[in-house]
Enzyme design. Structure first.
Site, mmCIF file in Angstrom:
data_model
loop_
_atom_site.group_PDB
_atom_site.id
_atom_site.type_symbol
_atom_site.label_atom_id
_atom_site.label_comp_id
_atom_site.label_asym_id
_atom_site.label_seq_id
_atom_site.Cartn_x
_atom_site.Cartn_y
_atom_site.Cartn_z
ATOM 1 N N LYS A 45 0.835 -1.204 0.000
ATOM 2 C CA LYS A 45 0.000 0.000 0.000
ATOM 3 C C LYS A 45 0.868 1.250 0.000
ATOM 4 O O LYS A 45 0.571 2.233 -0.702
ATOM 5 C CB LYS A 45 -0.926 -0.006 1.233
ATOM 6 C CG LYS A 45 -2.048 -1.030 1.129
ATOM 7 C CD LYS A 45 -2.841 -1.180 2.431
ATOM 8 C CE LYS A 45 -3.852 -2.331 2.266
ATOM 9 N NZ LYS A 45 -4.644 -2.587 3.454
ATOM 10 N N GLN A 89 -5.258 -1.854 9.686
ATOM 11 C CA GLN A 89 -4.928 -3.114 9.013
ATOM 12 C C GLN A 89 -5.346 -4.296 9.889
ATOM 13 O O GLN A 89 -5.059 -4.300 11.093
ATOM 14 C CB GLN A 89 -3.412 -3.139 8.757
ATOM 15 C CG GLN A 89 -2.926 -4.316 7.962
ATOM 16 C CD GLN A 89 -3.383 -4.263 6.502
ATOM 17 O OE1 GLN A 89 -3.357 -3.216 5.870
ATOM 18 N NE2 GLN A 89 -3.802 -5.401 5.977
ATOM 19 N N ASP A 112 -11.331 2.318 3.348
ATOM 20 C CA ASP A 112 -11.616 0.895 3.109
ATOM 21 C C ASP A 112 -13.072 0.721 2.686
ATOM 22 O O ASP A 112 -13.433 -0.316 2.132
ATOM 23 C CB ASP A 112 -11.374 0.077 4.396
ATOM 24 C CG ASP A 112 -9.970 -0.516 4.459
ATOM 25 O OD1 ASP A 112 -9.368 -0.712 3.385
ATOM 26 O OD2 ASP A 112 -9.496 -0.794 5.571
#
Ligand code: NDP
Length: 266
Positions: A45, A89, A112
Site C-alpha cells: 500500500k 490493518q 476501506d
C-alpha cells in the site's frame, strides 16, 4: 486489457490528476499486529501511494494496546485535518471488537469503505466493477452469481451489481448443490469469494460467462485462487495478478476521492 495493464493505466491517471494540486493526499495506516502478511500488504500500500503521489504514514502500536487506547488513537486521526484517509490493518489484537474499531473511523475518512455510512465503496467490489466497466461488460439485466456473503466482499459486491441492474444470486455455505448448479449454469458473471482453493472447478458454466476470482489461498508459499485456472469462459481473472491488484487500486482511488472532497470543502 489485462488487469495489470488496466491498473498501470489508472495509476498514471491518478498521478497526473494529483500533480495539479499543491498539496498531497494523506493516508494513515494503523497497525496493531505483528503479522507478516499484514506487513507485506502494508508495504504494498505504501509503495502504491508513493507511485501516484499520496503521502502515507504507517503508525504501529504494540499488540498489547487496549481497545480504548486504539479508539483514542483513531479519534486523534479523525480530528487531524491533515489526514484524508484512515485504515486499520487487520488482523486486530485478539479480543477486540472489530465492528467497533471499523465504525470508529469517520465515514469521510473511511477509505476501506467498511463503515455503513461511508460514501466510498469497499475496495474489492469497487475494483471489480471498475474493471468490468473497462472491459465493456454490460451489466444491465445480466445474471450475476456471487459466491460468498462476507461484509468485505460478497455482500457489498452483490449490492454493487444490483445497483448496476444485474439480476443477482448470492450463494453461501448453506446453498444446496442443485440450486448452486442451476444458478451457475445460467450465470453471465460469476464472482467467487469463498477462500477455498479451486472452489469452482468443473461445474457447468456458459462459455460466454465472465469469471472473477477473488480468492487468495496460500499453499506452501504459492497463491491459488478460488477458481481452477483455464476454465472455458469469456474471461477469467488470474490469481495472483488479478482482483488483488484491483483492490489496491481502489484504495488509492478512495484516498483521492476523500482528498478531493476535503479540498472542495476548504
Ligand atoms: P469469509 O471467510 O469472510 O467469507 C467466505 C464466504 O464463503 C462466506 O460467506 C461463506 O458462507 C462462503 N462459503 C464457504 N463455504 C462455502 C461453500 N461450500 N459454498 C458456498 N459458499 C461458501 O471470506 P472473505 O469474503 O473475507 O474472503 C474470501 C476470499 O477472498 C479469501 O480467500 C480472501 O483471502 C480473499 N480476499 C481477497 C481480496 C483481494 O483483494 N483479492 C480481498 C478480500 C478477500 P457462509 O456465510 O454461509 O459461512
Amino acid at each position: 486489457m489485462t488487469i495489470k495493464a488496466f491498473v498501470e493505466q489508472e495509476k498514471k491517471t491518478l498521478k497526473t490528476k494529483l500533480s495539479s494540486f499543491s498539496t498531497q493526499p494523506h493516508l494513515v495506516i494503523i497497525q496493531a499486529n505483528e503479522n507478516e502478511g499484514s506487513n507485506i500488504y502494508i508495504r504494498g500500500k505504501i509503495q502504491d501511494c508513493e507511485d501516484v503521489g499520496i503521502k502515507a504514514t504507517h503508525v504501529r502500536y504494540p499488540i498489547t494496546i487496549t481497545q480504548n487506547d486504539l479508539l483514542k488513537e483513531i479519534q486523534r486521526f479523525n480530528e487531524d485535518d491533515s489526514v484524508d484517509g484512515l485504515l486499520v490493518q487487520v488482523p486486530l489484537p485478539e479480543g477486540m471488537d472489530s465492528k467497533m474499531i471499523r465504525e470508529a473511523i469517520l465515514p469521510q475518512k473511511d477509505v476501506d469503505g467498511f463503515h455503513p455510512l461511508s460514501s466510498m465503496m469497499a475496495c474489492t467490489p469497487k475494483g471489480i466493477i471498475d474493471y468490468l466497466h473497462a472491459e465493456n461488460f454490460s451489466f444491465n439485466g445480466k445474471h450475476a452469481v456471487v459466491i460468498g456473503r462476507s461484509f468485505i466482499v460478497g455482500k457489498p459486491l452483490a449490492s454493487a451489481l444490483l445497483e448496476k441492474d444485474c439480476t443477482v444470486s448470492i450463494l453461501h455455505s448453506k446453498t444446496d448443490l442443485l440450486t448452486k448448479h442451476a444458478l451457475l449454469a445460467s450465470a453471465d458473471l460469476i464472482c467467487v469469494a469463498v477462500g477455498k482453493k479451486w472452489f469452482l472447478s468443473d461445474e457447468k458454466i456458459k462459455p460466454s460467462a465472465i469469471l472473477v476470482d477473488v480468492g487468495i489461498n496460500r499453499e506452501d508459499g504459492t497463491l491459488f485462487g478460488d477458481i481452477k485456472p483455464g476454465r472455458h469462459a469469456a474471461l477469467q481473472t488470474p490469481v495472483p495478478g488479478g482482483v488483488g491488484l484491483l483492490t489496491r487500486l481502489s484504495l488509492l482511488k478512495n484516498v483521492v476521492e476523500a482528498f478531493e472532497k476535503r479540498q472542495s470543502r476548504s
